[in-house]
Design an enzyme around this catalytic site. Structure first.
Site, PDB file in Angstrom:
ATOM      1  N   SER A   1       0.799  -1.230   0.000  1.00 60.30           N
ATOM      2  CA  SER A   1       0.000   0.000   0.000  1.00 60.30           C
ATOM      3  C   SER A   1       0.830   1.278   0.000  1.00 60.30           C
ATOM      4  O   SER A   1       0.274   2.381   0.086  1.00 60.30           O
ATOM      5  CB  SER A   1      -0.964   0.005   1.193  1.00 60.30           C
ATOM      6  OG  SER A   1      -0.258  -0.147   2.389  1.00 60.30           O
TER       7      SER A   1
ATOM      8  N   THR B   1      -1.801   3.317   4.337  1.00 54.12           N
ATOM      9  CA  THR B   1      -0.973   4.510   4.177  1.00 54.12           C
ATOM     10  C   THR B   1      -0.006   4.550   5.333  1.00 54.12           C
ATOM     11  O   THR B   1      -0.315   4.035   6.397  1.00 54.12           O
ATOM     12  CB  THR B   1      -1.881   5.774   4.259  1.00 54.12           C
ATOM     13  OG1 THR B   1      -2.724   5.793   3.132  1.00 54.12           O
ATOM     14  CG2 THR B   1      -1.099   7.056   4.327  1.00 54.12           C
TER      15      THR B   1
ATOM     16  N   GLY C   1      -7.136   5.582   5.873  1.00 53.66           N
ATOM     17  CA  GLY C   1      -8.543   5.188   5.724  1.00 53.66           C
ATOM     18  C   GLY C   1      -9.031   5.593   4.350  1.00 53.66           C
ATOM     19  O   GLY C   1      -8.239   6.012   3.504  1.00 53.66           O
TER      20      GLY C   1
HETATM   21  N1  ASP Z   1      -6.083   7.293   2.634  1.00 54.74           N
HETATM   22  C1  ASP Z   1      -5.570   6.508   1.554  1.00 54.74           C
HETATM   23  C2  ASP Z   1      -6.266   6.892   0.275  1.00 54.74           C
HETATM   24  O1  ASP Z   1      -7.480   6.997   0.284  1.00 54.74           O
HETATM   25  C3  ASP Z   1      -5.693   5.050   1.761  1.00 54.74           C
HETATM   26  C4  ASP Z   1      -5.531   4.557   3.166  1.00 54.74           C
HETATM   27  O2  ASP Z   1      -4.994   5.245   4.015  1.00 54.74           O
HETATM   28  O3  ASP Z   1      -5.934   3.447   3.480  1.00 54.74           O
HETATM   29  O4  ASP Z   1      -5.631   7.036  -0.728  1.00 54.74           O
END
Ligand code: ASP
Length: 223
Positions: free
Chosen positions: A49, A153, A205
């Site tokens: 990720s 993230t 998120g």
């Molecule tokens: N916030 C990130 C995004 O939407 C993904 C994540 O943090 O899970 O790109």
């Protein structure tokens, strides 16, 4: 020398970036600690990720987002949808330090990175490619949506001995997103916000939800 930086960070439960941040010598800058800490996760091919190995968009292309914010001077830099560069947090720092701008996007961000000496490489690992092919086979008609295992993230917030705050945020975003989709992570006030007098906040998120409420900015304002 004692390593006395106060450090806070989170990602998928790994403590590695926090430790890397802590390895910045006593008296070191929170800016270096944030960049180096996040680089650890960006360089981890097993992490799907962030950085190299991040899950691609619906076309199988890895597009990365990152931003950095340095408390003194309220400085910020950001890159969005950058391809072929494994350390977007470092490019974001270059945007902050070497341009009059805050945000660079897509091809422009990539070309800027190359001009700064970053190397282009294929970021799609075999592991992520297989996950994408599986998604393509099973879910081609479904819209990309957030589930527990298709996004994450790293956000890292560090307060150094001088009392200065730096924050950084780096991600490959929502897996199998529409090409060009940008979430909250590279958005100042969305995925990250730093006010040197008050505090810092970083988000992980579903970015669409974080963006709609300017979450990181709101959290720091409430502080
Ligand atoms: N916030 C990130 C995004 O939407 C993904 C994540 O943090 O899970 O790109």
């Amino acid at each position: 020398q004692a390593k006395r930086n106060l450090t806070m960070g989170f990602d998928t439960g790994h403590q590695i970036p926090v430790q890397a941040g802590l390895e910045i010598e006593s008296g070191g800058s929170s800016l270096d600690a944030v960049e180096k800490g996040i680089n650890v996760t960006e360089n981890d091919k097993e992490n799907t990720s962030v950085g190299i190995g991040g899950l691609p968009n619906s076309e199988g292309i890895v597009q990365l987002d990152a931003c950095i914010m340095h408390g003194p001077g309220h400085k910020a830099g950001s890159v969005m949808g950058i391809e072929k560069i494994r350390n977007p947090i470092s490019v974001a720092r270059k945007v902050m330090e070497h341009t009059p701008h805050v945000q660079l996007v897509g091809k422009g961000a990539q070309e800027f990175a190359i001009s700064q000496g970053f190397k282009e490489e294929d970021l799609l690992t075999e592991k992520s490619k297989l996950k994408w092919l599986e998604w393509k086979k099973n879910n081609q008609k479904k819209k990309p949506e957030g589930t527990i295992d298709n996004h994450d993230t790293i956000a890292l917030l560090i307060l150094d001995e001088n009392g200065d705050l730096t924050g950084g945020c780096s991600t490959s975003g929502l897996a199998f997103k529409l090409p060009g989709r940008v979430g909250d992570s590279p958005i100042i006030g969305g995925g990250l916000y730093v006010d040197n007098e008050i505090g810092a906040a970083g988000a992980t998120g579903i970015g669409e939800n974080v963006l709609r409420h300017c979450c990181s900015f709101m959290i720091v304002e409430f502080m």
